[in-house]
Structure formats: structure tokens, C-alpha cells
Design an enzyme around this catalytic site. Structure first.
Site, PDB file in Angstrom:
ATOM      1  N   ARG A 113     -15.374 -73.563  -0.660  1.00 38.68           N
ATOM      2  CA  ARG A 113     -17.194 -72.805  -1.085  1.00 38.68           C
ATOM      3  C   ARG A 113     -17.109 -73.538  -2.703  1.00 38.68           C
ATOM      4  NH1 ARG A 113     -14.961 -66.906  -2.585  1.00 38.68           N
ATOM      5  NH2 ARG A 113     -12.866 -67.726  -3.640  1.00 38.68           N
ATOM      6  N   ASN A 151     -21.664 -65.831  -7.257  1.00 41.41           N
ATOM      7  CA  ASN A 151     -20.500 -65.716  -6.566  1.00 41.41           C
ATOM      8  C   ASN A 151     -19.534 -66.001  -7.223  1.00 41.41           C
ATOM      9  OD1 ASN A 151     -18.491 -63.385  -5.231  1.00 41.41           O
ATOM     10  ND2 ASN A 151     -17.657 -65.313  -4.722  1.00 41.41           N
ATOM     11  N   GLU A 152     -18.839 -65.172  -8.484  1.00 42.62           N
ATOM     12  CA  GLU A 152     -18.834 -65.982 -10.148  1.00 42.62           C
ATOM     13  C   GLU A 152     -18.477 -67.564 -10.400  1.00 42.62           C
ATOM     14  OE1 GLU A 152     -13.878 -65.660  -8.334  1.00 42.62           O
ATOM     15  OE2 GLU A 152     -14.183 -63.448  -9.042  1.00 42.62           O
ATOM     16  N   GLU A 309     -14.682 -56.382  -8.870  1.00 44.59           N
ATOM     17  CA  GLU A 309     -13.685 -56.798  -7.482  1.00 44.59           C
ATOM     18  C   GLU A 309     -12.057 -57.044  -8.239  1.00 44.59           C
ATOM     19  OE1 GLU A 309     -13.066 -60.745  -5.936  1.00 44.59           O
ATOM     20  OE2 GLU A 309     -15.904 -60.998  -6.107  1.00 44.59           O
ATOM     21  N   TRP A 317      -3.775 -66.302  -3.177  1.00 44.32           N
ATOM     22  CA  TRP A 317      -3.826 -67.143  -3.770  1.00 44.32           C
ATOM     23  C   TRP A 317      -3.296 -68.188  -5.447  1.00 44.32           C
ATOM     24  CZ3 TRP A 317      -5.346 -66.071  -8.975  1.00 44.32           C
ATOM     25  CH2 TRP A 317      -5.757 -65.012  -8.770  1.00 44.32           C
ATOM     26  N   GLU A 357      -8.103 -66.807   3.602  1.00 42.34           N
ATOM     27  CA  GLU A 357      -8.546 -65.657   2.395  1.00 42.34           C
ATOM     28  C   GLU A 357      -7.200 -64.786   3.430  1.00 42.34           C
ATOM     29  OE1 GLU A 357     -10.740 -65.702  -1.409  1.00 42.34           O
ATOM     30  OE2 GLU A 357     -11.951 -64.606   0.895  1.00 42.34           O
ATOM     31  N   PHE A 359      -4.579 -63.525   4.302  1.00 46.47           N
ATOM     32  CA  PHE A 359      -3.304 -62.689   3.295  1.00 46.47           C
ATOM     33  C   PHE A 359      -3.506 -62.265   2.137  1.00 46.47           C
ATOM     34  CE2 PHE A 359      -1.313 -67.261   5.596  1.00 46.47           C
ATOM     35  CZ  PHE A 359      -0.589 -66.388   6.954  1.00 46.47           C
TER      36      PHE A 359
END
Ligand code: GLA
Length: 661
Positions: A113, A151-152, A309, A317, A357, A359
Site C-alpha cells: 500500500r 490513510n496516514e 487508531e 510491525w 497484519e 498478527f
């Protein structure tokens, strides 16, 4: 008292919801469990571009229509993402030139992404089109509460060195400087024969044989932040034209994404939203959390802000993804709230089974509802539902720490006096000291109005413009107390050393000049009078009116001043640890009339105020019960607050005024 979301009177609670990763049968269960957890807001569609526009210009809104209907039926409001952080495979197939090129020339491929160039005209057009299509489709939907654009911005990549980016950078420079002569002067291109004769010769500061012109790199960092901001503005304006009245935001990463200058961005969003993740390697990471929340509140400039968030437990990560301890989820959430957040949101609702993602923790973990995390999520939802009256109340600070992204960009470049000097390390150290002293801190741009603060701290403010220096001078002349640490006011906005030498713009304020920088060897320690030691740094200071509070006793600056005071302006030329920072901060507190709080160690006390009431939010980060000298009603239990706060516990007391001070 202002509300971030018209008509919403409770704390918003929920998270990113990615139901497209699951069969639709799962959605009904999701909604039922959201109801049980007290969820009232979810962010959808953030990574759904390929599902919403499977082929160029062909939209499939059916699944999102059904999702909107389900959420609306359950009274859950929608924060609708524009999916532009993750363009579909067809986009890169059609527009390979829109891929990000890194500084060393690597072209980033598909499969992740954030890999589109912000300066690509094709990307700008495609992202505005999908944003507009979503606004036309859902702009009037009664469940829609908020637009969550992209996003971010700035993560995972920010700078792009593609041909489109180089052209855009040149245009940006032409606007900034007007002429090549002005650019040559600003960049100091007489050095190493870098003078430009034509605009076409000017490029992005890609990797070169040795260190690239730092002024060019600094401008490229500014350009990068602006290019990303233009992407946001283009989407925002397309949405606003179709859907006026619904607030528009994007999720910042205050304090952890260095690529965007949030002072510039904040005015462009309708509500400031932040993402924060704990640094698992830091056993006191709740202090970093508090810093991020305080920075977000400062960026919001007095307006309400929301936590978009954070995580219920471990992320996936970091090198070692440590799970949150029992109760930590509530402690973290209430710290954000105590520092001003009016929404508490997580990444993400249901843990992903597949993908990078899997985990990462979630509100609904892989273990399902028979889990500690789920129980804590449900309890937090219940608790937040009791805090309606806190919504819109404010946090006030008497102390500001200066924060300037431009200074960070400049200071982080190569070939500085010592690799051990870090602006961020100094900010963290001063913040940590103030946190331990129970003092609420705002962050402020060096050129902003500082008059509201009793004390202003400038830790390693390497790039400090003349304007900023005049601002600080006015502040001190007006009676403010000022503390500045080493390696400050070194360069101007072009990363050129100030005429007159290091610190010259503040020479009269501090009553000294810095003759020479004397960094230390790795591991070397020096002693200061008063029994304090320091490392990394020392300076050869010549006094011009300042008095000496401490002296270097050995090392290259032996016998020279280490801590000075000139009226209410303090200077510290040594890297003091968090404990020893009291040697400069205590006298500064006394000057400023600031009283450190007497709370037990490891107990965090925050205050929010409204016109009618004060709310004291208390978080016990220790593993033992502590005395809680607070009176008032505990909103979480609706009872008179007891005198003990249990190990790891939290309280939100109403009407308790200044009881802890
Ligand atoms: C960021 C992103 C989310 C998710 C989380 C994981 O904050 O915005 O999409 O990847 O990190 O921690």
C-alpha cells in the site's frame, strides 16, 4: 465547549472495520458484537478501492450499500474512508509511471500500500474520481458522520523521485523563489560548484556521490509535505462540493511520522484525528503516548480532536510485539481522553485472518469473545458510555515545548557535529521530566503566539528563524520564562549558519555566545558542578551578561559554563538525563510560578474543564495501589471516589477541582 461532530453527544467508540475480508454472513455477527461492545462509530472503505472500482470507471457499490444499511439499522455511525492509500492493480498496470521512485532510484512495485507518487497527475485524477463517486453515492446517507480521506499521509513512503515528482518540485521551487538567482543564493550553490544556469538542470536531491546540498534536501522535504497536502486538498474539495456539512479528516501520526508538517495540515481538516501505537521496546511507553496526545491537541489548536487508531494489544510491525498487560487498554484509552480526545478508536474491529497484519491485535481477536482482550474492549465501551458530559471539555497547559518539523528535517541530515545529537531525544527527555513533575504540556511552533504560557522550553531547536528569535525575545521581554538546550538557533530557514555564529539570534536574550561546539566521544562522560554528569555534548560558551548556574568540571569544556541564566532565560549546554534536568527546570519553575504536582510516582493525573465542571482523569501505571487524594464523583462507578486507586486502575472524577495539587 465545542463538539467535533454535530449532534453527537457521547464519546465515539469503535475502529477500522474491514468487512470485505469476510463472507457477508459474518457481518450480522459483527454488528451484534459491536452492539455488545458499545461501538457507535466505525471507519470503513479505507483499503477498498479494488472492491469499489474493480475496473476503471466501473463501480460496485452493492456491498457497501448493504453494509451502510446494516450499520445504520444498528445505530452505528460511519466514518467513510476514501481508499486512495491503496490503488488497485489495474491502476498501476495502466500507469506504471505513477509508481513511487525512492531516493536511490528503486521503483516500488504493486502488492502493498502507499505506493503511488503524490505528484502523479494520473494518481491525482483517479483518487479524486473515486472520492467524488463515494461522495455522490453516500453523501446524504443518514449513517454518514465523517469523511476519512486516505490513510496516514506520509507512510509508508513519503518522498518520491519519479519524473512527475521532479517536474512538480521544479514548479514548487519556481513559485517559492521566483528566479534562479534567488534559488542559487538560498541553496548556497557557490559551494562545491553547484550553481544552476537553467531550471531544467534543477532536480530532486537523489542519491549522489557524497552528501547532497542540505538546503536542497530541506526544500525537498517541504515540497514533499506540500505535495501530500495537495492530494488531501484535492480529495477534500471534491467531497465537499458533493457533500457539504459532513466533516472531513485524515488520520495523522503526530510525533511518529516526520514527513508531514502538521502545523500546515491542521488548518485544512475539519477535525484533527490521530493514530498512536506504543513503542513496545520502551517500558515507560505511556509517556510517549501522552506526548503524542498532547502534540495532537496542540496541533488542533483548541479545537476538539479524536483518536482514530490505537491498538487493543500488540501490533505486528515492531521487532518484538509485546501484548498489552491486563488493564493497559483502558489506561491507554483514558490517557488519550484525559489529554483531550473525544473519540477512542482502534485498528481494527475484527482481526484479519489473511494478509500482512494477521498478527495485529483487534477489538475482536482471533480468540473471539472468550478472551481477555474482548472483555476489556466491552468494559471500556461501558465505561466510555458513562462519560458523555466530558465530551467537548478542554485541557489547559501552562508550559509549551517548541516543535518544528522544518527544524527536524534539517537536523536529521548528514554531516552534523555529532551523530548522537537528536532533537527528538531532547524533546522526549524534557517532556519526560515535565510528565514526571505532573505538568501538562502543549507543543508550539517557534513563530506562534507564546504569551499564554508561563514557561517555554526549546530542546535542540537547530533551525530557528530570525522571526522565531524575535518571537521568543518578545515572549521573554513580556515576562515569560524560557529554557533552551544546546545545538539551538544554529541555522536559518536555508540551513545556513546564522551570521554572528551559533545561537546569534538569541545572544541578547540568553546573555551569551557559543564560541565553539565541543561534542564528546562515544561513551565519554563529563562532570558538572553540583554532582551532575552528562555525555554527548559540551560547548565553549562566552558569557555576555548571563550568570553561571553550573560549570563543566572536566572534558573539553572544563571550567566553562554548562548551565546559565539571564533574567528569566536559561541555557543548558550539556545533555542532562531526565533526573538531572531538574537542575535547570526547578529554578525555571520557580521563576514561572509553576508548582510540580505531588502525585505518587507512576500516577498520571490529567484535567479537562468545561464551563460547568472539572474532570480529573487519574491513571495508575504502577502495579501497586496508591493513595488518591481526590474527592468528587467517580463517573465510572457513579459513586463517591474512594481514597485508594487500585494497581493499574483508572478514575474519572467529576467536580474534583484542584484536589491533587
Ligand atoms: C496504521 C494504519 C492501519 C494499520 C495500523 C497497524 O496505523 O493506518 O491501517 O496498518 O497501522 O498498526
Amino acid at each position: 465547549m465545542s463538539k467535533w461532530l454535530p449532534g453527537v453527544t457521547s464519546i465515539s467508540y469503535g475502529g477500522d472495520y474491514n468487512p470485505e475480508q469476510w463472507p457477508e454472513e459474518t457481518w450480522a455477527e459483527d454488528i451484534e458484537l459491536m452492539r455488545q461492545a458499545g461501538v457507535n462509530l466505525v471507519s470503513i472503505g479505507i483499503f477498498s478501492w479494488a472492491m469499489l472500482e474493480p475496473r476503471p470507471g466501473q463501480y460496485d457499490f452493492g456491498w457497501m450499500d448493504r453494509l451502510f444499511a446494516l450499520l445504520h439499522g444498528a445505530g452505528i455511525r460511519v466514518s467513510l474512508g476514501t481508499p486512495t492509500a491503496s490503488p488497485p492493480a489495474w491502476f498501476f498496470h495502466q500507469h506504471p509511471e505513477a509508481r513511487v521512485v525512492t531516493r536511490d532510484g528503486t521503483v516500488l512495485g504493486f502488492g502493498s500500500r502507499g505506493m503511488a507518487s503524490p505528484s502523479s497527475p494520473a494518481y491525482r485524477e483517479a483518487s479524486v474520481s473515486i472520492a467524488r463517486a463515494l461522495a455522490r453515492r453516500y453523501g446524504n446517507h443518514p449513517a454518514l458522520a465523517l469523511w476519512h480521506v486516505h490513510n496516514e499521509y506520509g507512510a509508508p513512503v513519503s518522498e518520491c523521485y519519479s519524473d512527475d515528482s521532479v517536474r512538480a518540485f521544479r514548479r514548487w521551487l519556481q513559485e517559492r523563489y521566483g528566479s534562479l538567482d534567488a534559488l542559487n543564493r538560498a541553496w548556497g550553490t557557490a559551494f562545491w560548484g553547484q550553481r544552476y544556469g537553467e531550471w531544467e538542470q534543477v532536480s530532486a536531491p537523489a542519491a549522489s556521490a557524497s552528501v547532497v546540498n542540505p538546503a536542497q534536501r530541506l526544500d525537498f522535504a517541504r515540497f514533499t509535505s506540500d505535495a501530500l497536502l495537495q492530494c488531501f486538498i484535492a480529495e477534500r474539495d471534491a467531497i465537499r462540493a458533493e457533500c457539504p456539512g459532513v466533516p472531513i479528516t485524515t488520520n495523522f501520526m503526530a510525533g511518529s511520522c516526520p514527513a508531514v508538517d502538521l502545523w500546515k495540515w491542521a488548518g485544512e481538516v475539519d477535525v484533527v484525528a490521530n493514530d498512536h501505537y506504543l513503542d513496545a521496546a520502551d517500558p515507560c511507553n505511556h509517556v510517549g503516548l501522552a506526548l503524542s496526545a498532547d502534540l495532537t491537541r496542540s496541533i488542533a489548536g483548541g479545537r476538539p480532536w479524536i483518536l482514530m487508531e490505537h491498538s487493543t494489544s500488540a501490533v505486528n510491525w515492531q521487532p518484538r510485539n509485546v501484548a498489552k498487560r491486563p488493564g493497559e487498554l483502558a489506561r491507554n484509552a483514558l490517557t488519550h481522553l484525559g489529554r483531550g480526545a473525544d473519540a477512542v478508536m482502534f485498528f481494527q474491529w475484527r482481526a484479519s485472518r489473511a494478509g500482512a497484519e494477521k498478527f495485529h491485535s483487534a477489538m475482536l481477536p482471533h480468540a473471539g469473545t472468550r478472551s481477555r482482550v474482548w472483555r476489556e474492549v466491552r468494559d471500556l465501551g461501558e465505561n466510555l458510555a458513562r462519560l458523555d458530559e466530558v465530551v467537548g471539555s478542554e485541557v489547559r497547559a501552562e508550559v509549551a515545548i517548541l516543535w518544528d518539523w522544518e527544524s527536524f528535517w534539517a537536523q536529521d541530515l548528514e554531516w552534523r557535529p555529532s551523530v548522537d545529537v537528536s532533537h527528538r531525544e531532547r524533546i522526549n527527555a524534557f517532556y519526560d521530566r515535565l510528565w514526571r513533575d505532573g505538568i501538562t504540556v502543549d507543543f508550539a511552533h517557534p513563530e506562534s503566539d507564546l504569551t499564554a504560557y508561563k514557561l517555554v522550553v526549546a530542546p535542540a531547536s537547530y533551525l530557528l528563524t530570525k522571526r522565531a528569535a524575535s518571537n521568543i525575545r518578545r515572549y521573554v521581554e513580556g515576562g515569560g520564562t524560557f529554557v533552551m538546550s544546546y545545538f539551538s538557533a544554529i541555522v536559518d530557514e536555508h540551513d545556513a549558519v546564522h551570521p554572528g555564529g551559533y545561537g546569534a539570534p538569541l545572544r541578547d536574550v540568553l546573555g551569551l555566545t557559543v564560541e565553539e561546539l565541543l561534542p564528546l566521544r562515544a561513551g565519554e562522560q563529563v562532570r558538572l558542578s553540583g554532582g551532575v554528569t552528562s555525555d554527548v555534548w559540551s560547548e565553549d560558551i562566552a558569557l555576555e551578561g548571563a550568570e553561571v548556574l553550573a560549570t563543566f568540571e572536566d572534558g573539553p569544556a572544563a571550567g566553562k559554563p554548562a548551565i546559565t541564566r539571564h533574567g528569566s532565560a536559561y541555557y543548558v549546554a550539556a545533555r542532562l538525563g531526565v533526573e538531572d534536568l531538574t537542575s535547570v527546570l526547578r529554578p525555571a519553575y520557580d521563576d514561572a510560578g509553576i508548582v510540580p504536582s505531588a502525585t505518587p510516582e507512576g500516577v498520571e493525573v490529567m484535567m479537562r474543564r468545561s464551563a460547568d465542571n472539572d474532570y480529573l482523569i487519574v491513571v495508575n501505571h504502577t502495579d501497586r495501589p496508591v493513595d488518591l487524594p481526590v474527592t468528587g464523583t467517580d463517573l465510572l462507578t457513579a459513586s463517591t471516589s474512594g481514597s485508594k486507586l487500585e494497581a493499574g486502575g483508572v478514575r474519572v472524577c467529576s467536580g474534583s477541582g484542584q484536589a491533587m495539587r
